[in-house]
Write a protein that holds these residues in place. Sequence first.
Motif, PDB file in Angstrom:
ATOM      1  N   LEU A 189       0.825  -1.197   0.000  1.00 52.36           N
ATOM      2  CA  LEU A 189       0.000   0.000   0.000  1.00 52.36           C
ATOM      3  C   LEU A 189       0.863   1.253   0.000  1.00 52.36           C
ATOM      4  O   LEU A 189       0.498   2.268  -0.598  1.00 52.36           O
ATOM      5  N   ASN A 208       0.576   4.187  -2.830  1.00 49.67           N
ATOM      6  CA  ASN A 208       0.094   5.525  -2.523  1.00 49.67           C
ATOM      7  C   ASN A 208       1.163   6.605  -2.449  1.00 49.67           C
ATOM      8  O   ASN A 208       0.866   7.773  -2.600  1.00 49.67           O
ATOM      9  N   ALA A 230     -14.859   8.532   1.605  1.00 50.59           N
ATOM     10  CA  ALA A 230     -14.008   9.561   2.210  1.00 50.59           C
ATOM     11  C   ALA A 230     -13.751  10.688   1.232  1.00 50.59           C
ATOM     12  O   ALA A 230     -13.874  11.866   1.573  1.00 50.59           O
ATOM     13  N   ALA A 237      -9.079   7.336   6.837  1.00 55.48           N
ATOM     14  CA  ALA A 237      -9.301   7.688   5.444  1.00 55.48           C
ATOM     15  C   ALA A 237      -9.851   9.098   5.325  1.00 55.48           C
ATOM     16  O   ALA A 237      -9.521   9.835   4.412  1.00 55.48           O
ATOM     17  N   GLY A 238     -10.698   9.478   6.275  1.00 55.47           N
ATOM     18  CA  GLY A 238     -11.311  10.791   6.179  1.00 55.47           C
ATOM     19  C   GLY A 238     -10.372  11.926   6.527  1.00 55.47           C
ATOM     20  O   GLY A 238     -10.398  12.975   5.906  1.00 55.47           O
ATOM     21  N   SER A 261      -7.066   9.138   2.153  1.00 53.89           N
ATOM     22  CA  SER A 261      -8.010   8.120   1.700  1.00 53.89           C
ATOM     23  C   SER A 261      -7.308   6.945   1.039  1.00 53.89           C
ATOM     24  O   SER A 261      -7.816   5.849   1.017  1.00 53.89           O
ATOM     25  N   GLY A 262      -6.119   7.191   0.507  1.00 56.73           N
ATOM     26  CA  GLY A 262      -5.429   6.104  -0.169  1.00 56.73           C
ATOM     27  C   GLY A 262      -4.965   5.018   0.780  1.00 56.73           C
ATOM     28  O   GLY A 262      -4.920   3.848   0.437  1.00 56.73           O
ATOM     29  N   TYR A 263      -4.656   5.414   1.990  1.00 60.92           N
ATOM     30  CA  TYR A 263      -4.083   4.441   2.920  1.00 60.92           C
ATOM     31  C   TYR A 263      -5.138   3.755   3.760  1.00 60.92           C
ATOM     32  O   TYR A 263      -4.830   3.114   4.751  1.00 60.92           O
ATOM     33  N   ARG A 264      -6.369   3.912   3.367  1.00 62.64           N
ATOM     34  CA  ARG A 264      -7.479   3.340   4.114  1.00 62.64           C
ATOM     35  C   ARG A 264      -7.232   1.889   4.516  1.00 62.64           C
ATOM     36  O   ARG A 264      -7.359   1.514   5.675  1.00 62.64           O
ATOM     37  N   ASP A 265      -6.888   1.073   3.511  1.00 60.31           N
ATOM     38  CA  ASP A 265      -6.739  -0.350   3.804  1.00 60.31           C
ATOM     39  C   ASP A 265      -5.486  -0.639   4.617  1.00 60.31           C
ATOM     40  O   ASP A 265      -5.357  -1.692   5.222  1.00 60.31           O
ATOM     41  N   ALA A 266      -4.555   0.287   4.589  1.00 59.21           N
ATOM     42  CA  ALA A 266      -3.311   0.033   5.323  1.00 59.21           C
ATOM     43  C   ALA A 266      -3.504   0.192   6.824  1.00 59.21           C
ATOM     44  O   ALA A 266      -2.747  -0.386   7.614  1.00 59.21           O
TER      45      ALA A 266
END
Lengths: 348, 383, 290
Positions: A134, A138, B209, C255-256, C260-265
């Motif tokens: 990830l 990103n 989000a 994420a908020g 938001s990109g690292y949400r899953d991390a």
Amino acid sequence: MKYAPAALVVLFLASVPLWLGNLYYLHILITTGIFIIAAMSLNLLLGYTGQLSLGHVAFFGIGAYASALVSIGFDLHITDNYTYVLEPKPIWFAALCGIVAAGICGWLIGKIAFKVRGAYFVITTISFAEVVRLLSLNWLDLTEGPMALNNIPPLSITIPGVIDFTFWSKESNYYVVLIVAVICFILIRRIVHSRAGRAMIALRENEPLAMSVGIDVTRYLVLAAVISAAMAGAAGVLYTHYVRIVDPDIFLFIYTVTMVIMVVTGGKGTLAGPVVGGLIFGILPEVLREYAEPEIQWMIYGALMILVVFWLPQGIVPAVSELWQRVTTRGSPAVETGAAQTGQGSRA
Amino acid sequence: MIKQTFRISGVLAALTLSFGAASAQDTIKIGVTEPLTGAVAASGNYVTQGAKIAADELNAGKGVLGKKVELIIEDNKSNPKEAVATAEKLIISDKVPVLMGAWSSTYTLAVMPKLMEYGVPMVVETSSSGKITTSGNPWIFRISPTSEMEAKAFGDKVAPFGIKKADFLAVNNDWGLGAAQEFSKMLKSKGIEVGVIETMDAKATDMSAQLAKIKASGGDTLFLTTGVEQITLVLKQAKEQQLPQKIITTGGSSSPDQLIKQAGDAANGSYHLLFFAPWFPETAPNPDIATKFVEEWKKRDYNFAGLTEGFRGYDGIMTIAAGIEGAGKADPKAIQQALWNVKVHGVNGDISFIKQGPKGKESGQNIPNVFVVTIKDGKVSKF
Amino acid sequence: MEQLAQHFVNALILGGTYALLGIGLTMIFGIMGVVNFTHGELYTFGAYMMFAFVMLLGLNFFASIAVAILLGVALGALIDFTLLRPLRGADIDTTMLVMIGAWIALQNAEQFVWSGIAKSVDTPFPSEPLVIGSVSVAWIRVFVFVAAIALIAATYLLINRTKLGKAMRATFQDPETAALMGIRVQRIYTTTFALGSGLAAAAGALLGPIFVVTPTMGDLAALKAFAIVILGGLGNIVGATIGGFVLAFIEELGAGYISSGYRDAMGFLVIIVILLLRPQGLFAQKERVG
């Protein structure tokens, strides 16, 4: 003299580019070779130390990205005022960076993950690989994310006045991979037969017992992790300078699984296991490409892995080795079924 | 050790034997690399279907150079590394003299060095990043517009929208980011304010989000650039969050009919920039070709929603065929020379190439047409 | 501020389904000691069953959910019966490898049958969301939340108030003694695996219609399930429930407000941090199953 068969195999492999004729097949062999190196490195951790590290692809990918970034150069916006710029560096330096970066991560994982064992260790290693993936996806500033790092220079050796050779051709890359693979194989063999190796195996067989006789378990685990990671990183370096493009998908879990399949079906804890497994699962997909959809192929591999675990739990190499022994010694009861498990009995 | 020797040579022998079947030399091979699986599989499949219609149409007639056309289609799995692998396989193993691909700008950019290395031309049918034709690669011939062209073409139609402040939500690759960049540049040049620019991963399914931030930005319009699957999700989630902005999709991969089917009334009120409007083929610059294409597509029972992208495959293969005819032989270098002189009547319009990029190493670029449609009450209508 | 309320609601709803995933896995992991790599595939399976029944066969939405869950239970039982029973007593690595093989086979079977193109599932709910103040929630999500809570409650009742549940708890604490006490341990294992798989299928059946159904959707779900199990402690159902919500909140707020990109991390970072500081999970001192 006991190295004669091994030398013959290496010679045979070295002769391949001379008669193969089809560049595409050579390409397959090169990528297979790279995966075999990665599988051998995983075998050190999985087979000899007995640690089911499922984040192995992270080391491969880190080696790849680190080497790529150092060889292309990059600029990193650290704050609004300051940008760290790295000019492109020579390949050998980049490769070194890749291997070292992977090794450092191996050390980190060793230190962290070995605090926990068993299933928790597995999950930690998987999580680590996912976080790295990830990050690469990103952190666009550094890695370009899904747009991939492109135009990575190929390997080259430059010693002023002596040699200036860039590995553009497939044949030259094949030889590099072959040499590195042989070196890694010899390295692992030496480790396995050394004191450190015996300690690792003792660890795998019975950890509390090993500890009770004074073996510093964590130290040997970390050592195995570092070497394993560095070797996987080296494979990553070879890969990135051969394919010359790297994107976050290199960190996908499926590649770890591929390595695991190679090691397990080939024979974990044996020296030849990952090589055989790697050859089968590196070449098989290409052979089957004409006849079966990729999904069908993977279903077969999944089923194959299950079957191997059920019927040939030690893998193909030990099974064939046992068969060979039985055939040649004609049913002598001296055949140890456990021979393949300890480092002693493994055939080189 | 000896066992391994046998095993290795056995495998290699099997390999060599299994590829004994040499393909007939009396077809003209065209390599196609498209994402048939993965994040943008829908689009890749539509383009491939269009390509097949073109190939069959050619073969039903007099073929190319009197021989049949054979499409060799490889799946690049929506991944740049696989795109490179498929290109190499097509060039080295299948020995195709020309390629079409690779759909996404990222995959095309990845393949480009291989085209230089092996000297094989490729017709780019979908990718929109400016970099593709300005990198000094003389083997590239693009029939699709760059994001810059698309933005400029839309700039002539933007006034009636009455936009005061626009936000962007784009997929985080060359295509999405490039589009956001070009469109915001164009809007600013017209005195329109640009709000937030949000991105999403191609495989992400939860954009709540990003949408929450966009909702709070105060803009009245949202420019959305991504593939149709993700557009569906964004439309649905935008409706859930009661996003005040009206949504305009760019990039031409929105397949409005699929949106209507999968997003339901969340799709109403959205606008879409397309390069082909199959609901009104008579308005296309070459109405008979466009209509014939639509008819054939329907006859094969392909998904109607895919027409907005399928035509790219059709136009691409027709362009390649013209190039091969002009070359007089199935040779990469000859085809490359010939492509500069083609004039094809395609579904999108007339196709020919102008020079773009650094002097001496120009790539070919076509200037296509842009259409705007909107979805009202579950139906597509002209804007 | 209104964003915060919206994030809160989003997290709450997501948390319910995460909890289902986590509870299922912690049951299997805790009681059987199996690192279940097929958990994600059961999740995917549940979602595809919804697609098959609702979109292809035109069945009632709610009935389809029930059927999807039951089929998930059946598939779980099948997996246990064919793959795990013969391996009882083998070491954890061996079972893990078999599970990996099964995972690959299953995922590619899904891809082969349904193709890689994402599928949507229609829902019977209006697309106009429920709006309360500045927070808007789609009706389907409200339903998912309610359904998830209901399933969690049902599981809890099963574990704590039924004879079967008691047997499961006993087996978790000490399989040998449990066997001596007359519990059919083999059956308990199969039941546990089947139930856990059913919960995963339920999560998939509920989330599938909200987003889209793809063959690889289970991968991330499985990894998050592992995160939840670690958060809550192995075998700890209450812990897994709370862990599910905690993970959802961390993800949503991260994420908020962060990226938001690292949400899953976020989930994975959480795992690593927790394992560094408190390897037995957040809730280890509470009683184990139930």
